[in-house]
Structures are given as C-alpha cells and as structure tokens.
Enzyme design. Structure first.
Site, PDB file in Angstrom:
ATOM      1  N   TYR A  72       3.870  -5.621   9.608  1.00  0.00           N
ATOM      2  CA  TYR A  72       3.856  -4.128   9.575  1.00  0.00           C
ATOM      3  C   TYR A  72       4.937  -3.287  10.168  1.00  0.00           C
ATOM      4  O   TYR A  72       5.498  -2.303  10.019  1.00  0.00           O
ATOM      5  CB  TYR A  72       2.561  -3.522  10.031  1.00  0.00           C
ATOM      6  CG  TYR A  72       1.306  -3.962   9.333  1.00  0.00           C
ATOM      7  CD1 TYR A  72       1.332  -4.900   8.154  1.00  0.00           C
ATOM      8  CD2 TYR A  72       0.010  -3.706   9.826  1.00  0.00           C
ATOM      9  CE1 TYR A  72       0.306  -5.284   7.568  1.00  0.00           C
ATOM     10  CE2 TYR A  72      -1.048  -4.013   8.899  1.00  0.00           C
ATOM     11  CZ  TYR A  72      -0.886  -4.911   7.862  1.00  0.00           C
ATOM     12  OH  TYR A  72      -2.134  -5.223   7.224  1.00  0.00           O
ATOM     13  N   HIS A 122       0.841  -1.007  -0.038  1.00  0.00           N
ATOM     14  CA  HIS A 122       0.123  -0.151  -0.234  1.00  0.00           C
ATOM     15  C   HIS A 122       0.811   1.113   0.036  1.00  0.00           C
ATOM     16  O   HIS A 122       0.627   2.357   0.774  1.00  0.00           O
ATOM     17  CB  HIS A 122      -1.005   0.103   1.176  1.00  0.00           C
ATOM     18  CG  HIS A 122      -1.955  -1.044   1.217  1.00  0.00           C
ATOM     19  ND1 HIS A 122      -3.001  -1.148   0.538  1.00  0.00           N
ATOM     20  CD2 HIS A 122      -1.740  -2.463   1.841  1.00  0.00           C
ATOM     21  CE1 HIS A 122      -3.811  -2.558   0.758  1.00  0.00           C
ATOM     22  NE2 HIS A 122      -2.938  -3.001   1.560  1.00  0.00           N
TER      23      HIS A 122
END
Length: 366
Positions: free
Chosen positions: A336, A67
């Site tokens: 992440y 992303h």
C-alpha cells in the site's frame, strides 16, 4: 594544540572507531538493498507486487493500483461498550462516538471498470480517535481470502495477467495456479455462486485477516471482525445490465433518504483457531459480540473527497489492537505504501491538481 595523550591511544582502538564510523552507513545501505530486493532478484518486494498490478490493469496515473474505482464516504462510529472488556482501544469505550472517513470500491486497478465486472465490493475505514490515535481497516465482501501468503497472491496475479492476444487471462495458467494452490478451494466455492450486488449498502464486509485485542486486564484475544448491513435487499437484486457506474448513483440516492448503518461484529477465536491463514474461516459457533454501529451519512467523489489522501494501511492501529501473525498484513502495508507513493507523485504532476497533503500516512485500498 595536539592532544598530549593521543599517542597513548592504541592504534587498533582508533582503527576500530573508524571501522564503526564507516560500517554504519554501509550496513544501512545493505539493509535498504535487502528491503528493496536489489540483492535477491527473485525475492518478492512491494515494488514487484505493485508492478504486477500495473501489468494486469495498466497504469492509470493518480489512481490506486488496486481498488482504483471507488467513492469517499464519511460518518461516525457509535460504540456499544461490549468490546471494552476485550480491548482498551478508545474507540470501544462505552458511549464513545468516533468520526470516520471511509471508502467503498471494487477490486482491480482499472478506475473505469464496470461495477458489475466483479462480485466483490470493499469497505475501507479510518477511525480518528479522540486521543489522536487512528484505526484503519480494509474489508471485503467475501468470507475468506483466496490465498494465505504474499507469494501465493503474487503467483495468482501473474496467473491472471491478460494475454495480449485475447485481452483475457490464459485459462491454462489459471488452472495450473489453482491446481498448485488447493487452499483456494474455499474461496472458489464462494465465488461460484457470488454475484455482483446492486448496492454497496446491502453488502457485508469481512476483515479476513486476524488481529489481536488487548483488554484492560492485559489478556490478549485473537479476533476477526465484519460489518453487517442494516439495509437488506429482499429481492436479491443483481447488478443492473448496461449501467457501468450504478454503485455510486445508488449510494447517493440512498443517502439522500437518510444515513446508512452497519453493525460491527467482533468474533473471538478459540485456542487453535488459525490466525495466520486468511483462507480458513473460523467455526460459526465462536463467540461474537456487537462492538457498535457504523453510520455513513455523506459521500463525495474520490478525486476531491476526504478519502483521497488516506492510505488505508490495516497495520495502522490504536493501543488495544495489534496485528496477528498473518503474513498478509505486513505485505499489505508495504504494498500500500508503494502504491501510495506512486499515485501521489503522479497526482502532483497532473494538470490542475493541487494536493493538500503529499506525506504518506502510515493501500484492499492501495
């Protein structure tokens, strides 16, 4: 002065004490080695997962590994009070207004990819509760996830790695992957008819993973949620041709005319509904409540906006919301964090870059 009682301490006891002193750091080192995958080269680790993202899209210093292309937004969430019976989270208290910092993005690690290159959009949000707690969530504009485990996701990334000779994934490797993973059928059926939308504002966004609400009575409720847009594109407009960056421009134009809104719908599972498999949708007849309204009223470029330094880790949750047994959730959190540390370290060395906060916060938005 020598301790007159030292000679009475059994040698074995003193040896045992020294063993404990030496064994504790050794055990810690062993634990770190296990977490890092150093003792088992075949074990899937966050580093291997993020390395594969880089192998697929290249390394773009300072950007998220997935992303990568996105835009910051801000606004607030107004609670309807309907979810307060199922979760004690302050964000759901009747009449509660909670500030939100969010991010819209498209999947992939290339921050220069054309907006129309993929049919999926994402929404990530951080709710800053008045009691100091936070709720972070990353959602995607698809009703199911392709695979159910981190290992299968890693295999999917490997199968999708571009062939150096063509610059595109090898169709044979992709076919072999799908043949070995029949659980991808629901996602592939959706993808066959999915087209890149013309706006972030007209998409709906699903949590995909299941979570657990705890109500004021102590009862636990398995849930999934989704954001349903107020804005509707009646024409079903697809991505405009020849415009690689139209999503940001569309968002800016819409916000110039007024705030954008989404309803937060929370679906409660029935006994037996899968909570550990994001490839399986729950039946449409499950009870769904309207928890409130998300209002987005501003946007800003991601390199200088408020979302830049946020790790949208979906396991950062307030009291009243907890993770389920879905194995993707802890894997997402670990990956992440790895992505966050890489990009923030790179940003610190980019010319003219001054970071406000380099401390990891707690990345569909790594």
């Amino acid at each position: 002065m020598p301790d007159p009682h030292a000679s009475t301490v059994p040698l074995a006891r003193r040896a045992g004490a020294w063993f404990l002193v030496l064994a504790l750091p050794a055990a810690c080192a062993l634990a770190f080695a296990w977490v890092g995958g150093w003792l088992s080269p075949q074990r899937l680790t966050p580093r291997r997962l993020i390395d594969q993202f880089q192998a697929n899209a290249g390394v773009h210093p300072g950007y998220r590994r997935n992303h990568a292309k996105g835009v910051c937004v801000a606004g607030h969430f107004d609670s309807s009070g309907e979810a307060a019976a199922y979760s004690v989270a302050q964000v759901f208290a009747p009449g509660q207004r909670t500030p939100v910092v969010g991010r819209f993005a498209i999947p992939g690690g290339n921050p220069y990819a054309p907006d129309g290159s993929v049919p999926i959009r994402s929404m990530a949000l951080r709710f800053a509760l008045a009691n100091g707690q936070q709720w972070r969530t990353g959602m995607n504009s698809m009703p199911v996830f392709p695979v159910a485990t981190p290992q299968a996701f890693y295999a999917q990334l490997q199968a999708g790695q571009p062939d150096p000779a063509t610059g595109k994934p090898d169709p044979k490797k992709l076919a072999a992957f799908f043949a070995a993973h029949p659980e991808t059928a629901a996602f592939r059926a959706w993808a066959k008819t999915a087209k890149p939308s013309a706006s972030f504002a007209t998409d709906g966004y699903w949590s995909l993973d299941a979570f657990v609400f705890t109500g004021p009575d102590g009862q636990r409720h398995a849930v999934r949620w989704r954001m349903v847009p107020e804005a509707v594109d009646a024409t079903g407009a697809a991505a405009p041709a020849g415009q690689p960056d139209y999503l940001d421009a569309d968002l800016r134009q819409r916000l110039a005319q007024g705030p954008l809104r989404w309803k937060l719908l929370v679906t409660l599972a029935n006994p037996g509904d899968p909570t550990n498999d994001a490839t399986k949708a729950w039946p449409d007849d499950r009870r769904t409540i309207t928890a409130g309204t998300l209002v987005v009223d501003s946007e800003q470029a991601q390199d200088s906006g408020p979302c830049r330094d946020i790790n949208y880790d979906p396991t950062v949750l307030p009291d009243g919301i907890a993770i389920s047994d879905d194995p993707l959730l802890p894997a997402r959190s670990a990956a992440y964090a790895d992505s966050y540390l890489r990009r923030t370290s790179e940003e610190a060395h980019l010319p003219g870059t001054a970071r406000v906060d380099t401390k990891p916060q707690a990345e569909a938005h790594p």
